[in-house]
Design a protein around this motif. Structure first.
Motif, short mmCIF file in Angstrom:
data_model
loop_
_atom_site.label_atom_id
_atom_site.label_comp_id
_atom_site.label_asym_id
_atom_site.label_seq_id
_atom_site.Cartn_x
_atom_site.Cartn_y
_atom_site.Cartn_z
N SER A 131 0.84 -1.19 0.00
CA SER A 131 0.00 0.00 0.00
C SER A 131 0.88 1.24 0.00
N ASP A 132 0.37 2.33 -0.53
CA ASP A 132 1.11 3.59 -0.57
C ASP A 132 1.46 4.05 0.85
N VAL A 133 2.63 4.60 1.01
CA VAL A 133 3.11 4.99 2.34
C VAL A 133 2.18 6.01 2.99
N LYS A 134 1.80 7.03 2.26
CA LYS A 134 0.91 8.05 2.83
C LYS A 134 -0.47 7.48 3.15
N GLU A 135 -0.94 6.54 2.36
CA GLU A 135 -2.23 5.93 2.64
C GLU A 135 -2.17 5.13 3.94
N VAL A 136 -1.06 4.44 4.17
CA VAL A 136 -0.90 3.69 5.42
C VAL A 136 -0.94 4.64 6.61
N ILE A 137 -0.22 5.75 6.50
CA ILE A 137 -0.18 6.73 7.59
C ILE A 137 -1.58 7.29 7.84
N ALA A 138 -2.31 7.58 6.77
CA ALA A 138 -3.65 8.18 6.91
C ALA A 138 -4.66 7.20 7.48
N GLN A 139 -4.60 5.94 7.09
CA GLN A 139 -5.60 4.95 7.50
C GLN A 139 -5.29 4.33 8.85
N SER A 140 -4.05 4.43 9.30
CA SER A 140 -3.66 3.91 10.61
C SER A 140 -4.21 4.81 11.71
N ASP A 141 -4.28 4.28 12.94
CA ASP A 141 -4.67 5.12 14.08
C ASP A 141 -3.46 5.62 14.86
N TYR A 142 -2.29 5.58 14.22
CA TYR A 142 -1.06 6.01 14.88
C TYR A 142 -1.13 7.49 15.28
N MET A 143 -1.72 8.32 14.43
CA MET A 143 -1.82 9.75 14.74
C MET A 143 -2.62 9.97 16.02
N LYS A 144 -3.70 9.20 16.19
CA LYS A 144 -4.53 9.33 17.38
C LYS A 144 -3.74 8.92 18.62
N LEU A 145 -3.02 7.82 18.53
CA LEU A 145 -2.22 7.36 19.67
C LEU A 145 -1.09 8.35 19.96
N ARG A 146 -0.53 8.92 18.91
CA ARG A 146 0.54 9.90 19.08
C ARG A 146 0.03 11.13 19.83
N ALA A 147 -1.19 11.54 19.53
CA ALA A 147 -1.77 12.69 20.21
C ALA A 147 -1.98 12.39 21.69
N THR A 148 -2.37 11.14 21.98
CA THR A 148 -2.58 10.74 23.37
C THR A 148 -1.26 10.59 24.11
N ALA A 149 -0.29 9.94 23.45
CA ALA A 149 0.97 9.62 24.11
C ALA A 149 1.92 10.81 24.21
N GLY A 150 2.06 11.54 23.11
CA GLY A 150 3.03 12.63 23.08
C GLY A 150 2.43 14.00 22.99
N ARG A 151 1.08 14.04 23.01
CA ARG A 151 0.36 15.31 22.90
C ARG A 151 0.74 16.08 21.63
N ARG A 152 1.04 15.31 20.57
CA ARG A 152 1.33 15.94 19.28
C ARG A 152 0.93 14.94 18.20
N SER A 153 -0.06 15.25 17.46
CA SER A 153 -0.54 14.30 16.46
C SER A 153 0.16 14.49 15.12
N GLY A 154 0.18 15.74 14.61
CA GLY A 154 0.77 16.01 13.31
C GLY A 154 -0.18 15.63 12.19
N THR A 155 0.13 16.11 11.01
CA THR A 155 -0.65 15.78 9.82
C THR A 155 0.00 14.61 9.10
N VAL A 156 -0.71 14.09 8.11
CA VAL A 156 -0.15 12.99 7.32
C VAL A 156 1.16 13.43 6.66
N ASP A 157 1.16 14.62 6.09
CA ASP A 157 2.37 15.11 5.42
C ASP A 157 3.52 15.30 6.41
N GLU A 158 3.22 15.80 7.60
CA GLU A 158 4.27 15.99 8.60
C GLU A 158 4.86 14.65 9.05
#
Length: 405
Positions: A131-158
């Motif tokens: 799968s495309d790298v950006k699609e994996v980042i967008a469809q994963s829930d890593y951003m949500k966990l990152r916001a909880t764990a490190g208080r910084r979610s970031g965008t897909v591009d970031e």
């Protein structure tokens, strides 16, 4: 390995000194009475499972040659991972089902040039993941966990721009990233396949090494995408590690034996204990400083499937646990968990891996590369490069050239 007498004495002395340092550093805190009681209350046993009907188990493992060859400021890495599915039968135990997808295999050429290196690695990650790298980042829930764990979610591009893409000589880092990406890619293919396994098992943990940091590793996003897709389909995506890495476990084992004896069971096997989930379970398990167990987004267990196998750690996606294992009360939750561990126990009866789910072992045997296979692969790469017009003398296999193969 040969030493003269003097060197042997030096090594013996250093070994003795290291042993003393290890003993001084050893952290196995004695459990307090309150902790012992909390653990004892939460030790759960499950039955030795002799029958399961129409249960499907997927297993995944990977390997490779990291690197296979080097030339000039470039390196060639070889990665392979495979997924298999076994189905339970009444008469013959586990039966392997036909593989619907080929092994995930990739030969990665990595140059030192920064722009080209990043391009090559991102292409390799996309191929291994399927799968495309950006699609994996967008469809994963890593951003949500990152916001909880490190208080910084970031965008897909970031997050995409912040992916850690090592230099070709950073073999340890690249080996881990390529192999784990291949394994998660094979797992994702199984999860999304028409075979619809009940469980997909991988030999790792759910840990996210950099979720609280500024950068990230692509396989972290892919691992969480496996969790998202598996939970959506009602598939247990379970990470089983033979090394739990926790203190006080021997004391827990003693508590298990005592409880088993009190219940009239002379063998302390087929048991599990769920480690406390932050903000869910009202008790604490002593952990060494800096270790996050359970990992963000996961639930962790200590489990034993047979008295002759070690205590292992099993990580489960938290959302899967909430939807499919958590019951209306503690007893209902424990019953659901015991059923899941019974399912895994059924897959752990093969004599080649007794006490350990055989589908993972089967994948390990298929993907592990012997030295003869590595040498043949390296020769094939060199021959193809020479046929394309490159000079044979450019390629270096240091282990062979120096007699270390």
């Amino acid at each position: 390995m040969r030493f003269d007498l003097h060197l042997r004495e030096v090594v013996k002395r250093q070994i003795s000194e290291v042993a003393q340092e290890m003993k001084a550093w050893e952290t196995d805190p004695t459990l307090r009475e309150k902790e012992r009681e909390a653990i004892n209350q939460r030790i759960c046993f499950f039955e030795h499972t002799k029958q399961r009907q129409s249960m499907r188990y997927g297993g995944v493992d990977g390997s490779g040659d990291f690197p296979a060859l080097t030339y000039a400021d470039c390196a060639v890495y070889f990665t392979v991972a495979q997924g298999v599915v076994y189905e339970s039968t009444i008469d013959t135990g586990l039966k392997e089902l036909p593989v619907l997808s080929d092994p995930v295999v990739h030969v990665t050429w990595i140059p030192e040039h920064e722009t080209k290196r990043k391009e090559v690695l991102l292409d390799a990650f996309a191929y291994l993941a399927g799968s495309d790298v950006k699609e994996v980042i967008a469809q994963s829930d890593y951003m949500k966990l990152r916001a909880t764990a490190g208080r910084r979610s970031g965008t897909v591009d970031e997050l995409f721009d912040g992916l850690i893409l090592p230099h070709p000589t950073d073999a340890g880092n690249l080996g881990i990233q390529l192999r784990t990406t291949a394994e998660m890619g094979a797992a994702l293919r199984l999860i999304c396949s028409d075979q619809r396994p009940n469980y997909v098992l991988v030999d790792t943990t759910m840990s996210l090494p950099l979720v609280t940091q500024s950068g990230s590793l692509f396989f972290e996003h892919l691992k969480r995408l496996c969790c998202v897709e598996a939970t959506k389909r009602g598939i247990g995506f379970f990470a089983l590690s033979k090394s739990h890495g926790l203190p006080s476990v021997e004391q827990v084992d003693a508590l298990v034996r005592d409880k088993a004896m009190a219940m009239g069971n002379s063998h302390a096997e087929h048991w599990f204990i769920r480690l406390p989930i932050p903000n869910v379970d009202p008790w604490a398990f002593p952990l060494p400083d800096g270790k996050r167990v359970p990992p963000y987004g996961a639930v962790s267990y200590l489990v034993r499937f047979h008295r002759n196998t070690p205590i292992m750690r099993l990580d489960v996606d938290f959302n899967y646990w909430q939807q499919y294992l958590r019951g209306s009360d503690y007893a209902a939750t424990s019953a659901n968990e015991a059923k899941a561990f019974g399912d895994l126990d059924y897959a752990s009866h093969d004599q080649r891996a007794f006490g350990y789910p055989y589908p993972i072992k089967a994948c390990h045997d298929r993907t592990s590369m012997k030295m003869a296979e590595r040498v043949a692969l390296r020769k094939q790469i060199i021959d193809a490069a020479v046929a394309a017009g490159m000079k044979r003398t450019l390629f270096k296999d240091v282990s062979i050239a120096t007699g270390h193969a």
